[in-house]
Design a protein around this motif. Structure first.
Motif, PDB file in Angstrom:
ATOM      1  N   ASN A  46       0.825  -1.212   0.000  1.00 16.63           N
ATOM      2  CA  ASN A  46       0.000   0.000   0.000  1.00 16.63           C
ATOM      3  C   ASN A  46       0.863   1.268   0.000  1.00 16.63           C
ATOM      4  O   ASN A  46       0.544   2.256  -0.673  1.00 16.63           O
ATOM      5  CB  ASN A  46      -0.920   0.009   1.218  1.00 16.63           C
ATOM      6  N   VAL A  47       1.960   1.204   0.755  1.00 21.93           N
ATOM      7  CA  VAL A  47       2.885   2.343   0.782  1.00 21.93           C
ATOM      8  C   VAL A  47       3.510   2.540  -0.594  1.00 21.93           C
ATOM      9  O   VAL A  47       3.657   3.669  -1.072  1.00 21.93           O
ATOM     10  CB  VAL A  47       3.977   2.131   1.858  1.00 21.93           C
ATOM     11  N   VAL A  48       3.883   1.437  -1.250  1.00 20.08           N
ATOM     12  CA  VAL A  48       4.455   1.521  -2.603  1.00 20.08           C
ATOM     13  C   VAL A  48       3.456   2.142  -3.564  1.00 20.08           C
ATOM     14  O   VAL A  48       3.809   2.993  -4.398  1.00 20.08           O
ATOM     15  CB  VAL A  48       4.892   0.124  -3.086  1.00 20.08           C
ATOM     16  N   ILE A  49       2.190   1.740  -3.475  1.00 21.62           N
ATOM     17  CA  ILE A  49       1.136   2.333  -4.316  1.00 21.62           C
ATOM     18  C   ILE A  49       1.059   3.844  -4.088  1.00 21.62           C
ATOM     19  O   ILE A  49       0.973   4.629  -5.037  1.00 21.62           O
ATOM     20  CB  ILE A  49      -0.226   1.673  -4.012  1.00 21.62           C
ATOM     21  N   PHE A  50       1.096   4.235  -2.825  1.00 22.40           N
ATOM     22  CA  PHE A  50       1.004   5.650  -2.449  1.00 22.40           C
ATOM     23  C   PHE A  50       2.099   6.462  -3.142  1.00 22.40           C
ATOM     24  O   PHE A  50       1.827   7.479  -3.797  1.00 22.40           O
ATOM     25  CB  PHE A  50       1.115   5.767  -0.929  1.00 22.40           C
ATOM     26  N   TYR A  51       3.352   5.998  -3.028  1.00 23.68           N
ATOM     27  CA  TYR A  51       4.468   6.777  -3.566  1.00 23.68           C
ATOM     28  C   TYR A  51       4.634   6.611  -5.071  1.00 23.68           C
ATOM     29  O   TYR A  51       5.161   7.515  -5.740  1.00 23.68           O
ATOM     30  CB  TYR A  51       5.764   6.403  -2.843  1.00 23.68           C
ATOM     31  N   PHE A 125      -8.019   3.284  -2.742  1.00 21.34           N
ATOM     32  CA  PHE A 125      -7.984   4.249  -1.639  1.00 21.34           C
ATOM     33  C   PHE A 125      -6.601   4.877  -1.493  1.00 21.34           C
ATOM     34  O   PHE A 125      -6.478   6.094  -1.298  1.00 21.34           O
ATOM     35  CB  PHE A 125      -8.393   3.573  -0.339  1.00 21.34           C
ATOM     36  N   PHE A 126      -5.535   4.064  -1.605  1.00 21.93           N
ATOM     37  CA  PHE A 126      -4.188   4.607  -1.455  1.00 21.93           C
ATOM     38  C   PHE A 126      -3.773   5.469  -2.650  1.00 21.93           C
ATOM     39  O   PHE A 126      -2.990   6.403  -2.502  1.00 21.93           O
ATOM     40  CB  PHE A 126      -3.183   3.483  -1.196  1.00 21.93           C
ATOM     41  N   VAL A 127      -4.297   5.159  -3.830  1.00 28.23           N
ATOM     42  CA  VAL A 127      -4.095   6.053  -4.974  1.00 28.23           C
ATOM     43  C   VAL A 127      -4.783   7.394  -4.708  1.00 28.23           C
ATOM     44  O   VAL A 127      -4.210   8.468  -4.920  1.00 28.23           O
ATOM     45  CB  VAL A 127      -4.637   5.415  -6.272  1.00 28.23           C
ATOM     46  N   THR A 131      -3.095  11.187  -4.016  1.00 28.16           N
ATOM     47  CA  THR A 131      -3.521  12.313  -4.855  1.00 28.16           C
ATOM     48  C   THR A 131      -3.967  13.479  -3.985  1.00 28.16           C
ATOM     49  O   THR A 131      -3.602  14.637  -4.239  1.00 28.16           O
ATOM     50  CB  THR A 131      -4.668  11.880  -5.792  1.00 28.16           C
ATOM     51  N   VAL A 132      -4.751  13.177  -2.953  1.00 32.62           N
ATOM     52  CA  VAL A 132      -5.192  14.213  -2.021  1.00 32.62           C
ATOM     53  C   VAL A 132      -3.986  14.849  -1.313  1.00 32.62           C
ATOM     54  O   VAL A 132      -3.905  16.069  -1.156  1.00 32.62           O
ATOM     55  CB  VAL A 132      -6.178  13.641  -0.989  1.00 32.62           C
ATOM     56  N   TYR A 133      -3.036  13.992  -0.910  1.00 32.90           N
ATOM     57  CA  TYR A 133      -1.819  14.491  -0.255  1.00 32.90           C
ATOM     58  C   TYR A 133      -1.066  15.447  -1.180  1.00 32.90           C
ATOM     59  O   TYR A 133      -0.616  16.513  -0.757  1.00 32.90           O
ATOM     60  CB  TYR A 133      -0.930  13.312   0.130  1.00 32.90           C
ATOM     61  N   LYS A 134      -0.931  15.065  -2.440  1.00 32.11           N
ATOM     62  CA  LYS A 134      -0.223  15.894  -3.424  1.00 32.11           C
ATOM     63  C   LYS A 134      -0.898  17.251  -3.581  1.00 32.11           C
ATOM     64  O   LYS A 134      -0.227  18.299  -3.537  1.00 32.11           O
ATOM     65  CB  LYS A 134      -0.181  15.158  -4.767  1.00 32.11           C
ATOM     66  N   PHE A 135      -2.210  17.248  -3.750  1.00 33.85           N
ATOM     67  CA  PHE A 135      -2.932  18.506  -3.931  1.00 33.85           C
ATOM     68  C   PHE A 135      -2.885  19.355  -2.667  1.00 33.85           C
ATOM     69  O   PHE A 135      -2.792  20.583  -2.741  1.00 33.85           O
ATOM     70  CB  PHE A 135      -4.384  18.246  -4.340  1.00 33.85           C
TER      71      PHE A 135
END
Length: 341
Positions: A46-51, A125-127, A131-135
């Motif tokens: 999940n962390v890998v997906i996030f980054y 969800f992690f994608v 995305t929310v974190y980036k924005f």
């Protein structure tokens, strides 16, 4: 925050979240070793997906306004990691030799469609989270940058407004001294000396955003003395100072325009109606008033720069902390300025 600090913060957050998730999902310390490996491994994916979305997919697509490619990339990440997670789960259960208890086996492998859907939603969800974190980060960065630009703009505008004061004042003072010199007045050398003292204050002592109110009043007194030399001692001025001014500070060169206008556009030689200036300090507040008789013979219509400058500087340096009342009466001018220092 430098790169190392940022990396450390992210690492600590993820370690905490993975530990918490694993503890909750496995029911605490009563699960087998295989369950811990399974859920920690899934959390790492999940962390890998996030980054992967944050640092690879978004910069290549979304930052370049390629929205369709970004959506296709997101779908690809979700599906690829769906397969990876399923394969990892199968490996842990079948190949590693680590056993799951029956309830955990049931949780992992019963109803495959349900498990696949759950994994699909988790990946999505992690994608979404990245995305929310980036924005969010970009929004805060842009707001900070916007604030810095606004500060730089205000600083530049204040510097420009302040620079207008010097030539405006110098122009009027040189006219006065020229008049004294033309009349071969003995007051001319003293007037030049006073102007020199005033210019020293304006150039060297008023460079800070705020100065001592006591020094600013001293500057006003020097200006009044210079004007008295111009009028050969006939200038009628009453200056009253009330309250403790020594401990207060004020934006430099803020009050001079009021006094300057009183001499330039008013009648300064009327003994019955002198230029009356009052500066009162109470707690952290200042009340400045000035009243002068109108000079009906003064036809100068070129003034006004000083007061426009004052109002703009007040807006920039004391927003919501001042009240200014300027009255053009039939026989006199009256100005009242209230400042929350």
């Amino acid at each position: 925050m430098n790169r190392l600090q940022k990396l450390t913060l992210h690492l600590m957050v993820w370690l905490f979240l993975i530990t918490l998730f694993t503890f909750v999902a496995t029911g605490g310390f009563e699960s087998s070793r295989g369950v811990y490996i399974l859920f920690i491994g899934l959390s790492v994916f999940n962390v890998v997906i996030f980054y992967l979305n944050l640092y690879v997919l978004i910069p290549l697509t979304l930052d370049k306004r390629r929205f369709f490619l970004w959506m296709m990339g997101c779908l690809g990440i979700v599906l690829v990691f769906l397969a990876i997670k399923y394969g990892f789960t199968f490996y842990v259960y079948k190949m590693s030799g680590l056993k799951l208890v029956s309830s955990q086996k049931e949780m992992v492998f019963s109803e495959p469609a349900k498990q696949l859907l759950s994994t699909f939603i988790t990946n999505g969800f992690f994608v979404f989270l990245s995305t929310v974190y980036k924005f969010t980060v970009d929004w805060f960065f842009n707001e900070r940058e916007k604030t810095e630009l606004e500060k730089q703009k205000l600083t530049a505008e204040l510097a420009f407004l302040k620079s207008q004061i010097n030539p405006h004042f110098l122009f009027n003072s040189l006219n006065n001294i020229y008049s004294l010199a033309y009349q071969k007045s003995d007051a001319a050398p003293n007037a030049i000396l006073k102007l020199s003292e005033i210019m020293r204050y304006m150039l060297y002592e008023s460079n800070d955003s705020k100065v001592s109110l006591e020094k600013e009043i001293g500057y006003l007194k020097s200006f009044i003395e210079l004007q008295k030399l111009r009028f050969k001692g006939d200038a009628q001025v009453v200056l009253e100072i009330e309250g403790q001014v020594a401990q207060q500070q004020i934006v430099p060169l803020l009050l001079i325009s009021f006094v300057e206008n009183a001499f330039k556009h008013g009648l300064a030689t009327d003994k019955n109606h002198p230029i009356h200036i009052n500066i009162s300090v109470f707690e952290d507040n200042l009340m400045f008033t000035i009243k002068n008789r109108k000079n009906l013979q003064n036809k100068d219509q070129t003034g006004g720069i000083g007061m426009i400058n004052v109002v703009r500087r007040l807006d920039l340096t004391y927003p919501g902390k001042y009240k200014l009342n300027v009255e053009n009466r039939e026989e006199d001018y009256f100005s009242e300025l209230y400042l929350n220092l």
